[in-house]
Write a protein that holds these residues in place. Structure first.
Motif, mmCIF file in Angstrom:
data_model
loop_
_atom_site.group_PDB
_atom_site.id
_atom_site.type_symbol
_atom_site.label_atom_id
_atom_site.label_comp_id
_atom_site.label_asym_id
_atom_site.label_seq_id
_atom_site.Cartn_x
_atom_site.Cartn_y
_atom_site.Cartn_z
ATOM 1 N N VAL B 171 0.842 -1.190 0.000
ATOM 2 C CA VAL B 171 0.000 0.000 0.000
ATOM 3 C C VAL B 171 0.881 1.244 0.000
ATOM 4 N N PRO B 172 0.715 2.131 -0.984
ATOM 5 C CA PRO B 172 1.483 3.383 -0.924
ATOM 6 C C PRO B 172 0.995 4.231 0.249
ATOM 7 N N ILE B 173 1.883 4.642 1.122
ATOM 8 C CA ILE B 173 1.423 5.335 2.319
ATOM 9 C C ILE B 173 1.930 6.769 2.417
ATOM 10 N N LEU B 174 3.084 7.078 1.820
ATOM 11 C CA LEU B 174 3.609 8.431 1.935
ATOM 12 C C LEU B 174 4.513 8.665 0.734
ATOM 13 N N ALA B 175 4.577 9.921 0.282
ATOM 14 C CA ALA B 175 5.401 10.199 -0.893
ATOM 15 C C ALA B 175 6.096 11.539 -0.742
ATOM 16 N N MET B 176 7.200 11.670 -1.427
ATOM 17 C CA MET B 176 7.872 12.960 -1.466
ATOM 18 C C MET B 176 8.599 13.091 -2.796
ATOM 19 N N MET B 177 8.937 14.339 -3.101
ATOM 20 C CA MET B 177 9.705 14.602 -4.306
ATOM 21 C C MET B 177 11.095 15.016 -3.859
ATOM 22 N N ARG B 178 12.117 14.544 -4.547
ATOM 23 C CA ARG B 178 13.491 14.900 -4.183
ATOM 24 C C ARG B 178 14.075 15.765 -5.285
ATOM 25 N N LEU B 179 14.452 16.979 -4.926
ATOM 26 C CA LEU B 179 14.922 17.933 -5.921
ATOM 27 C C LEU B 179 16.435 18.114 -5.833
ATOM 28 N N PRO B 180 17.109 17.978 -6.969
ATOM 29 C CA PRO B 180 18.565 18.212 -6.953
ATOM 30 C C PRO B 180 18.868 19.696 -6.767
ATOM 31 N N THR B 181 19.951 19.984 -6.068
ATOM 32 C CA THR B 181 20.372 21.366 -5.856
ATOM 33 C C THR B 181 21.839 21.497 -6.228
ATOM 34 N N LYS B 182 22.298 22.743 -6.154
ATOM 35 C CA LYS B 182 23.711 22.982 -6.419
ATOM 36 C C LYS B 182 24.571 22.237 -5.399
ATOM 37 N N ARG B 183 24.125 22.298 -4.125
ATOM 38 C CA ARG B 183 24.921 21.660 -3.070
ATOM 39 C C ARG B 183 24.977 20.146 -3.265
ATOM 40 N N SER B 184 23.871 19.551 -3.745
ATOM 41 C CA SER B 184 23.869 18.088 -3.925
ATOM 42 C C SER B 184 24.497 17.707 -5.250
ATOM 43 N N HIS B 219 12.956 27.039 -3.766
ATOM 44 C CA HIS B 219 14.104 26.209 -4.156
ATOM 45 C C HIS B 219 15.378 27.043 -4.001
ATOM 46 N N PRO B 220 16.401 26.521 -3.357
ATOM 47 C CA PRO B 220 17.572 27.341 -3.030
ATOM 48 C C PRO B 220 18.303 27.891 -4.246
ATOM 49 N N ASP B 221 18.204 27.241 -5.410
ATOM 50 C CA ASP B 221 18.950 27.707 -6.573
ATOM 51 C C ASP B 221 18.048 28.375 -7.603
ATOM 52 N N THR B 222 16.875 27.772 -7.878
ATOM 53 C CA THR B 222 16.000 28.348 -8.909
ATOM 54 C C THR B 222 14.989 29.313 -8.305
ATOM 55 N N HIS B 223 14.852 29.328 -7.006
ATOM 56 C CA HIS B 223 13.939 30.210 -6.274
ATOM 57 C C HIS B 223 12.475 30.021 -6.659
ATOM 58 N N ALA B 224 12.158 28.861 -7.206
ATOM 59 C CA ALA B 224 10.746 28.581 -7.502
ATOM 60 C C ALA B 224 10.020 28.263 -6.198
ATOM 61 N N PRO B 225 8.795 28.783 -6.001
ATOM 62 C CA PRO B 225 8.062 28.467 -4.762
ATOM 63 C C PRO B 225 7.652 26.997 -4.754
ATOM 64 N N LEU B 226 8.096 26.275 -3.730
ATOM 65 C CA LEU B 226 7.869 24.825 -3.689
ATOM 66 C C LEU B 226 6.384 24.511 -3.567
ATOM 67 N N ALA B 227 5.622 25.421 -2.989
ATOM 68 C CA ALA B 227 4.196 25.151 -2.790
ATOM 69 C C ALA B 227 3.468 24.976 -4.113
ATOM 70 N N GLU B 228 4.064 25.466 -5.198
ATOM 71 C CA GLU B 228 3.388 25.364 -6.505
ATOM 72 C C GLU B 228 3.700 24.050 -7.213
ATOM 73 N N LEU B 229 4.510 23.227 -6.578
ATOM 74 C CA LEU B 229 4.925 21.977 -7.242
ATOM 75 C C LEU B 229 3.755 20.981 -7.280
ATOM 76 N N VAL B 230 3.482 20.486 -8.476
ATOM 77 C CA VAL B 230 2.479 19.431 -8.625
ATOM 78 C C VAL B 230 3.095 18.344 -9.497
ATOM 79 N N VAL B 231 3.018 17.110 -9.060
ATOM 80 C CA VAL B 231 3.578 16.020 -9.855
ATOM 81 C C VAL B 231 2.550 15.608 -10.902
ATOM 82 N N PRO B 232 2.928 15.660 -12.184
ATOM 83 C CA PRO B 232 1.978 15.238 -13.214
ATOM 84 C C PRO B 232 1.757 13.733 -13.191
#
Lengths: 733, 326
Positions: B171-184, B219-232
């Motif tokens: 059963v899928p119970i929790l999900a997250m998105m992992r975003l690459p950054t400059k530091r990573s 987002h620390p590098d692109t400065h996009a507001p994370l709240a607007e992220l939607v996974v298609p």
């Protein structure tokens, strides 16, 4: 300290006297070996044999004021000769010894108004042939002389190695020599054959002997020493005695020792012995020194009475009252005082610094109470080293220990308990002597290990004082016990000490299981199983349990579980300070090499093999460094697990590639932190002797392992990590 | 109203899943060793998943011997972009992403140029086990390079962001998105400094963002507001994640997926020991969810669609319970 004070009157009187009259020079008249014109090429016995001798040194002094001192260089035991018994008799004198490496000075201080006195020192010696093959290194290599031997290159008034004539002759003689043994042989051959041996009444210097082409035994030795020094070989004159059965003699002989390839090679140009120290030569002292030094104005007469004895007679007999102290090791200190007719002998081994005031008082009281007292101390060091030093010191002085009525071992912690067990290894029975062991360890531990000691030694009584004590208190109870026979228990209570007395009764009171453990350890010691190694084995599971505790309850991440466990074990033998130094040296260098290897691009297995090589190289280097600078901890570098260290370097590199340098450094630091923590727990908790006394505690370690294996709660560091999660923040949608 | 220290401590103890409990109650009892070994091998995982027609990146070549490495050129003929990775690698180490070719050069995602000998060397390195978890020998996997979905491009620095879905008992119970950054350095791993964005399991929209242990809004590098992220293609993502359980029956695992603009969600790999940082990213502990799930375990053999529905139900209940509390 006491010996220094005893020497003080002499220093005051003697130095004033030196200005006017020189101390009696080494008298070298008498019978000398006949001269051989041609020496057979390097003739030496094929195998070494041992002869046994009774040597009595007799000195009669007159016009000796009270308080003045006569100093005599005394023979010491070494690989060639072994003093098996010694008795000193000198009514009207106080006797003390003072090491003056490599020699030992006996100091007799007149404490009687009568100005005439006699000193007698009797020895029984086992003397063996020593055969040396001088190394055949290329001559150019001789130029590197270690600091320790540099002083043996310095010229003196009688050995003028910087004189042009001597230097020129040395150059001529060694012109054709390619290797160090040829060089030695050329110089030796010249002095042995070209210089005639003739008796001389005065002291002869090297230059005179060379110019006259004849000289006394000592003069020839000085010439050879001068030629060797002029050729860049450290050399010293050795004063000794030629042993012949049933003789009475004043004459001493002299030979030379040349320092080549790390060893002193004996060269005797008068006797014709090249690289062979015969079993009839007794070395008395090293260096061109007077045998006896006494205040000016006094007159001194002496002789050696030599008698050959049978081997049986020379074996150390059980209650030997000989006062033999092995030449002190570089790190140990010795203080001793003897009285004319001792009522008791007290021997003290300690790792404690004895305050000067206390030691003066103790030696004075010992003297008043007619007690022979010898105190041997080792310097402050990590526990493992103190224990090793003590063990070696005890093992080297077994006859002394056997002669003791009271043996006191006073250490900071439980090191003395272990060190005492070395007596069991040597299978020494102490008869009715008392053994007192003072230090800080739990009482129950004392009872168990003390019982092991009691079983092994058959001592009259083993008393343990498991609490911090002062020297005056310890001395008071030792004196009361030695002189009045006051039971240690009773004497100790006067000082507010609570000793644990181990004897037949206390042993009987122990449970059957405890008796088994004691019996097992006693058997192990008798079978020469080192208890220290056994202890490390017992400590290992406890350290492992500790690592489990920290990982599961605290959540400290390390490079696996083995690395911190094994590294902490290594720390136990090196001490924390040097342990950290070694660790950082190995891992630090390894990481640099590993980074360099990254560019070469090798397969993993070859890379690991190279890392092991690098680690081995660093470890060997550290050991050599330790040997050169006298850092004992570095000599134990071999206990550092090579493979685990190599693996750690590889782990560092791979976690650096995966998670970055910071993470890799963090993991390494954690591993080190955990290892240090385990080390400190074992050291401060006195876990080593505790586990040896109660091996059943390992079951407790298993219980901890099982309990933690089932623990499901959060780790301490997880509380920190997830703490922000509990903040009152709204989700976005 | 700020929460008191002790009530926060209680929340922590009751809600958060720690390593000790994860190993005891999920990892060890639910995951059979042979399947743990299976998911440690990326090629075997892909084969197992492909057997049920689950979308995975296309395999161009799988090199097992030095001979295979020599024949690499034929396998890659005509491929202008591909990914070369160790089959048993961990943490993204040893992965080379080629985005284009120009003449005889290969161009990496970072712009660096490689030639054939460099690729041969890298492949040999991988074969020698240099990047493998257990230091054994390894295999080289050369596969299709997935592309970034345009809807996500402003949330990533250099690399491709991926979705991690936690699946317990299928059963899928929790999900997250992992975003690459400059530091990573373009990798999505949270350890390395990637941004974790918690996702609403029902909608695939961002609910919370963390960088390390701290909350993050932009987002620390692109400065996009994370709240607007939607996974298609969110329903498909959940469906794929739940179906993985039918191919590889691990009781507790994490699925890493990339949403490709052409192929839709593709499974990159499965992880039998998923990290616990997903709780921070969602600002939500796992224990209440697992507790609810245990109370209503799916029956054996129930279809993936049912299990997704169950997961959504459990998730909604827990979110509601959480909101009631605060």
């Amino acid at each position: 300290m006491r010996t220094f004070l005893m020497a003080l009157p002499w220093l005051l009187l003697g130095s004033a006297a030196l200005a006017t009259t020189t101390p009696t020079p080494l008298p070298t008249t008498g019978v000398y070996p006949t001269t051989q014109d041609h020496l057979p090429q390097r003739e030496r016995p094929i195998s070494a044999t041992t002869t046994y001798w009774h040597v009595k040194f007799l000195l009669r002094a007159s016009n000796l004021p009270s308080g003045s001192a006569v100093r005599v260089l005394l023979p010491v035991s070494d690989a060639h000769q072994e003093a098996q018994q010694r008795t000193v008799r000198a009514p009207g004198f106080r006797f003390a010894e003072e090491p003056a490496t490599p020699n030992l000075t006996g100091i007799w201080i007149r404490n009687h108004e009568e100005r005439q006195g006699e000193i007698e020192a009797e020895y029984e010696f086992a003397v063996s042939d020593r055969i040396y093959n001088p190394p055949s290194d290329p001559v150019g290599r001789l130029s590197s002389v270690q600091d320790a031997t540099r002083r043996y290159l310095e010229p003196s008034a009688l050995i003028q190695s910087r004189e042009a004539a001597i230097r020129q002759r040395a150059r001529d003689l060694i012109a054709g020599a390619q290797t160090s043994d040829q060089l030695l042989w050329n110089l030796f051959q010249f002095v042995a054959t070209a210089i005639r041996t003739v008796p001389a009444a005065t002291r002869e210097d090297a230059l005179t002997v060379l110019q006259r082409e004849r000289g006394s035994v000592t003069g020839k030795a000085r010439l050879l020493a001068a030629l060797l020094q002029a050729s860049g070989v450290p050399a010293r004159v050795v004063g000794g005695l030629s042993l012949d059965d049933a003789t009475k003699k004043r004459a001493t002989i002299a030979w030379v020792e040349a320092h080549v390839g790390g060893t002193w090679i004996p060269l005797d140009p008068s006797g014709g012995h090249f690289g062979w120290l015969p079993n009839r030569y007794l070395a008395l002292y090293r260096g061109d020194l007077p045998l006896i030094v006494h205040p000016a104005g006094a007159s001194v007469d002496y002789e050696f009475l030599v008698r050959r004895i049978r081997k049986e007679g020379a074996e150390p007999s059980a209650p030997a009252r000989g006062r033999i102290v092995a030449p002190p090791q570089p790190l140990a200190r010795m203080a001793s005082a003897y009285v004319e007719q001792p009522l008791a002998t007290v021997v003290v081994f300690t790792d404690q610094n004895i305050p000067r005031a206390a030691s003066e008082r103790i030696f004075r009281e010992a003297n008043e109470a007619q007690i022979d007292l010898v105190m041997l101390s080792v310097p402050e060091a990590p526990r493992y080293f103190r224990q090793q030093y003590l063990q070696r010191l005890i093992a080297n002085n077994l006859p002394l220990v056997q002669s003791a009525h009271v043996l006191l071992v006073h250490t900071r912690d439980d090191a003395g308990l272990y060190a005492g067990l070395v007596l069991g290894e040597a299978n020494i029975k102490l008869g009715d002597s008392r053994v007192i062991i003072a230090g800080q360890f739990p009482k129950v531990v004392g009872t168990t290990l003390g019982s092991v000691l009691f079983q092994l030694l058959d001592a009259g009584e083993v008393a343990l004082i498991p609490q911090p004590t002062t020297w005056p208190a310890l001395w008071a109870l030792v004196r009361a016990n030695a002189i009045d026979g006051t039971p240690i228990d009773e004497a100790a209570r006067k000082w507010g000490l609570k000793p644990v007395i181990v004897d037949v009764l206390s042993y009987e009171r122990l449970g059957a299981y405890r008796k088994r453990v004691i019996g097992a350890w006693a058997r192990a010691v008798t079978a020469q199983v080192p208890l220290q190694a056994l202890t490390f084995i017992l400590v290992l599971p406890v350290i492992a349990a500790l690592v489990v505790v920290i990982r599961v309850l605290v959540g400290v991440e390390t490079f696996g579980i083995f690395a911190p466990v094994i590294v902490s074990l290594a720390f136990l033998t090196t001490g924390l300070k040097w342990g950290l130094v070694i660790f950082v040296a190995i891992v630090g260098t390894g990481i640099l090499v590993r980074a360099a290897l990254q560019r070469v691009r090798l397969q993993l297995v070859s890379r690991l093999a190279i890392l092991i090589t690098v680690v081995a190289g660093i470890m060997a280097g550290l050991a050599i460094l330790g040997a050169s600078f006298g850092i004992g901890a570095l000599l134990n570098v071999s206990i550092f697990p090579m493979v685990i260290m190599s693996n750690m370097i590889e782990n560092f590199a791979s976690s650096r590639a995966q998670f970055g340098t910071r993470e890799a450094v963090r993991l390494t630091a954690n591993t080190l932190l955990l290892a240090s923590l385990c080390y400190l727990t074992v050291e401060w908790g006195g876990l080593q002797s505790l586990l040896l006394s109660f091996p059943e505690l390992l079951l407790g370690a298993i219980v901890i392992d099982v309990a933690l294996g089932k623990w499901r709660g959060l780790r301490a560091l997880e509380y920190k990590r997830f703490w922000p999660l509990t903040s009152e923040r709204q989700l976005w949608r | 109203m700020a929460l008191g220290f002790f009530s926060r401590l209680r929340t922590l103890r009751q809600d958060v899943l720690g390593l000790n409990r994860r190993n005891h109650e999920l990892g060890i009892p639910l995951n059979a060793p042979q399947f743990v070994a299976l998911v440690d091998n990326k090629r075997a995982t892909k084969e197992a998943l492909a057997s049920r027609d689950l979308p995975v990146p296309k395999t161009f070549a799988s090199l097992r011997t030095a001979n295979d490495v020599r024949s690499m050129e034929e396998a890659l003929a005509g491929r202008s972009s591909f990914v070369m990775k160790p089959t048993r690698g961990a943490g993204g180490e040893g992965i080379v992403v080629i985005v284009d070719r120009s003449g005889s050069d290969f161009i990496k995602a970072s712009g660096e140029r490689l030639r054939w000998p460099d690729l041969h060397m890298q492949a040999t390195e991988i074969l020698s086990g240099a990047f493998a978890v257990s230091q054994a020998y390894d295999e080289v996997l050369i596969e299709e390079r997935l592309e970034m979905h345009p809807a996500l491009s402003r949330f990533a620095y250099r690399g491709v962001p991926d979705v991690r879905v936690l699946v317990a008992h299928g059963v899928p119970i929790l999900a997250m998105m992992r975003l690459p950054t400059k530091r990573s350095d373009g990798r999505a791993n949270l350890h390395l400094g990637g941004v974790g964005v918690g996702l609403n399991l029902a909608t695939g929209r961002a609910v919370y963002g963390t960088w390390g242990e701290h909350p993050l809004v932009l987002h620390p590098d692109t400065h996009a507001p994370l709240a607007e992220l939607v996974v298609p293609h969110w329903e498909a993502v959940l469906q794929v994640a739940a179906t993985c359980f039918d191919c590889i029956p691990l009781g507790y695992f994490g699925v890493d997926l990339v949403v490709d603009p052409h192929k839709g969600p593709c499974v990159l790999e499965l992880n039998a020991r998923p990290g616990l940082g997903i709780q921070l990213a969602n600002h939500m502990g796992l224990r209440p969810i697992l507790g609810q799930l245990l109370a209503a375990l799916p029956s054996a053999g129930s279809p993936a669609t049912d299990r997704v529905a169950l997961g959504l139900h459990v998730y909604r209940m827990c979110v509601m319970a959480r909101e009631r509390r605060t």
